[in-house]
Motif scaffolding. Structure first.
Motif, PDB file in Angstrom:
ATOM      1  N   GLN A 282       8.569   0.312   3.635  1.00 20.47           N
ATOM      2  CA  GLN A 282       8.465   0.528   5.078  1.00 20.47           C
ATOM      3  C   GLN A 282       7.962   1.921   5.416  1.00 20.47           C
ATOM      4  O   GLN A 282       8.219   2.455   6.508  1.00 20.47           O
ATOM      5  N   MET A 283       7.203   2.518   4.503  1.00 16.24           N
ATOM      6  CA  MET A 283       6.514   3.785   4.751  1.00 16.24           C
ATOM      7  C   MET A 283       5.071   3.458   5.139  1.00 16.24           C
ATOM      8  O   MET A 283       4.373   2.740   4.422  1.00 16.24           O
ATOM      9  N   SER A 284       4.630   3.972   6.262  1.00 14.24           N
ATOM     10  CA  SER A 284       3.324   3.578   6.781  1.00 14.24           C
ATOM     11  C   SER A 284       2.183   4.215   5.985  1.00 14.24           C
ATOM     12  O   SER A 284       2.159   5.434   5.790  1.00 14.24           O
ATOM     13  N   PHE A 285       1.270   3.359   5.548  1.00 16.65           N
ATOM     14  CA  PHE A 285       0.015   3.903   5.010  1.00 16.65           C
ATOM     15  C   PHE A 285      -0.910   4.229   6.169  1.00 16.65           C
ATOM     16  O   PHE A 285      -0.639   3.880   7.325  1.00 16.65           O
ATOM     17  N   GLU A 286      -2.018   4.924   5.897  1.00 15.00           N
ATOM     18  CA  GLU A 286      -2.861   5.471   6.961  1.00 15.00           C
ATOM     19  C   GLU A 286      -3.534   4.389   7.792  1.00 15.00           C
ATOM     20  O   GLU A 286      -3.856   4.601   8.960  1.00 15.00           O
TER      21      GLU A 286
ATOM     22  N   VAL B 192       0.850  -1.187   0.000  1.00 20.51           N
ATOM     23  CA  VAL B 192       0.000   0.000   0.000  1.00 20.51           C
ATOM     24  C   VAL B 192       0.885   1.237   0.000  1.00 20.51           C
ATOM     25  O   VAL B 192       1.819   1.346   0.799  1.00 20.51           O
ATOM     26  N   GLU B 193       0.564   2.169  -0.906  1.00 21.15           N
ATOM     27  CA  GLU B 193       1.347   3.393  -1.005  1.00 21.15           C
ATOM     28  C   GLU B 193       1.211   4.237   0.268  1.00 21.15           C
ATOM     29  O   GLU B 193       0.208   4.191   0.973  1.00 21.15           O
ATOM     30  N   ASP B 194       2.230   5.014   0.505  1.00 19.56           N
ATOM     31  CA  ASP B 194       2.312   5.856   1.698  1.00 19.56           C
ATOM     32  C   ASP B 194       1.071   6.744   1.835  1.00 19.56           C
ATOM     33  O   ASP B 194       0.641   7.393   0.879  1.00 19.56           O
ATOM     34  N   GLY B 195       0.487   6.756   3.053  1.00 23.54           N
ATOM     35  CA  GLY B 195      -0.595   7.694   3.367  1.00 23.54           C
ATOM     36  C   GLY B 195      -1.984   7.261   2.978  1.00 23.54           C
ATOM     37  O   GLY B 195      -2.953   7.972   3.294  1.00 23.54           O
TER      38      GLY B 195
END
Length: 490
Positions: free
Chosen positions: A103-107, A77-80
């Motif tokens: 490893q960028m957190s999505f919402e 899942v893309e960031d945000g």
């Protein structure tokens, strides 16, 4: 010059609009959708190659629609981005991974009121948590790790109502607490057979399980969980259930292992009917300040109305065994079958003194048939030395602890208390004292993944392995009991 300025502003606005994520909403026609179906209907929302899927836009499942994941897939899942469900979200495959890309957190996830949620066999990593606004929620045999603040702001699984089912999961090393509910949520969750470790990495003043008021028609159940703290965090407790808003608490807290937290279990507020039974509560002292915490069990209320029965617990090496504050009251054994006592205390102390029970209230406390100092013969003088009450301060209530009793300790209990694992740190071999008759050894890494499982015979006391250096958890078990020990491999 005016035209150039206008063109510059429009360009900035266009760039800004391009960074705002678009949203795809299913058409609300009563259809069951797979990820492949959504990819076909809206290629800008989901792309895929084989079993690898990527979510590129916010996704909303409309109230009459269902999303079904019944085959093994990986969903990045893309960031945000946020996944919102008004309808049904059903994950039944054997192995699913949902994670933030790079490893960028999505919402995270937002499960709206009246949605129906069933998530099985799923790893959720680098998300902003699960905001559960519905009564119909079940999560089983899942792993939640490395999640951060996003859709939730206080717990990875944030509950709002109903009788949610949280069973057989591994919840480790998340920024927020593992499981929470609002102060006035009236949630009676079933939280059973989960492994929790190192949650609330932000080190805020929250326990790993942090719940508010409950329903009157069904108890909150916290049963057979292992709740291990991160010894580097000094503000994170084990379990707290609180009534601050005039509601009530109806809870069963049983058969849990709670270790290495700031405190073990705390119940706050009146109108609390709670059974605390057969828990192992050890080494909850990470803050190290007895004025601020460190109790195995702490009860605190400013008004009468606390009915807590505590039986069969093993409370060891906390800064305090049990503390009672304000108008708190506890039944630690009244000689009846409903409250037989049979709690075990050992080495709960601070500043050179041992405090198995500290009654800092004016209430008289029943506390019969307990073993106040484990491993030695107990008599009334033995108990008196580790109980603080009216004898020590005339303004306090008396603790009625006659008779004392360690005879209920069976051979299995004594063997379990004596269980040791060595060497620790280890290289490629461990030894253990298998007097409890364990039949299975499982090793887990810090992410909760099982890296070794061995059947062991009752006369075994050695296991060889070949694992990379790091921190692991060794779980020894048989049909009757389970012991978890932290193991360092060099």
């Amino acid at each position: 010059m005016m035209k150039k300025h206008f063109l510059f502003v429009c360009t900035l606005l266009l760039i800004g609009f391009q960074t705002i994520a678009q949203t795809y909403t299913t058409p609300n026609t009563g259809v069951t959708w797979t990820l492949n179906d959504i990819a076909s209907a809206s290629p800008s929302t989901i792309t895929f190659s084989g079993t690898d899927f990527t979510l590129l836009e916010n996704l909303i499942i409309a109230e009459n629609d269902t999303i079904l994941i019944d085959s093994n897939i990986d969903l990045g899942v893309e960031d945000g981005l946020l996944i919102t469900v008004f309808g049904t979200f059903n994950v039944t495959a054997d192995e699913v991974s949902i994670f933030g890309i790079d490893q960028m957190s999505f919402e995270g996830f937002r499960f709206e009121e009246n949605s129906e949620i069933n998530i099985q066999n799923t790893t959720i990593e680098y998300s902003g948590g699960l905001r559960v606004l519905t009564e119909t929620f079940s999560i089983d045999n899942c792993t939640l790790t490395n999640n951060t603040e996003g859709a939730t702001t206080s717990a990875v699984i944030q509950l709002s109502r109903g009788i949610p089912q949280i069973t057989n999961n591994t919840i480790t090393f998340n920024q927020l607490a593992a499981i929470g509910s609002a102060a006035n949520a009236d949630v009676s969750a079933n939280i059973s057979n989960n492994y929790l470790e190192g949650n609330n990495q932000s080190n805020s003043n929250r326990p790993q399980i942090n719940l508010g008021t409950t329903r009157n028609d069904a108890p909150l159940i916290i049963d057979q969980n292992t709740i291990v703290g991160d010894v580097n965090l000094d503000m994170v407790g084990g379990i707290a259930v609180a009534n601050f808003i005039g509601g009530s608490i109806n809870a069963e807290i049983s058969n849990n292992t709670i270790r290495d937290n700031r405190y073990g279990i705390t119940i706050l507020g009146n109108n609390a009917v709670v059974n605390i039974t057969n828990n192992i509560i050890e080494d909850n002292n990470t803050q190290g300040d007895p004025l601020l915490g460190g109790s195995g069990i702490s009860l605190n209320t400013s008004s009468p109305g606390m009915d807590v029965i505590t039986t069969g617990n093993e409370i060891r090496r906390n800064l305090w065994g049990i503390t009672l504050i304000g108008e708190a009251s506890i039944n630690l054994g009244d000689g009846t079958s409903d409250s037989p006592g049979e709690n075990i205390f050992s080495e709960n102390g601070n500043n050179g003194d041992v405090f198995a029970l500290y009654n800092n209230t004016g209430n008289t406390i029943e506390a019969k048939n307990n073993c106040w100092v484990e491993g030695v013969p107990n008599d009334l003088s033995t108990a008196e030395e580790v109980i603080f009450h009216q004898v020590d301060d005339a303004t306090l209530g008396e603790v009625l602890f006659d008779p004392v009793n360690c005879e209920f300790l069976g051979l299995a209990d004594q063997n379990l208390a004596a269980f040791i694992l060595y060497p620790n740190p280890a290289n490629n071999k461990i030894n253990f004292s298998n007097t409890p008759g364990f039949t299975t050894l499982s090793l887990f890494n810090l992410q909760g993944k099982m890296v070794l499982s061995e059947e062991i015979s009752v006369d075994s006391n050695e296991i060889n392995f070949n694992l990379t250096s790091g921190v692991y958890f060794a779980r020894f078990s048989n049909d009757a009991t389970t012991v978890v020990r932290k193991l360092i491999i060099e």
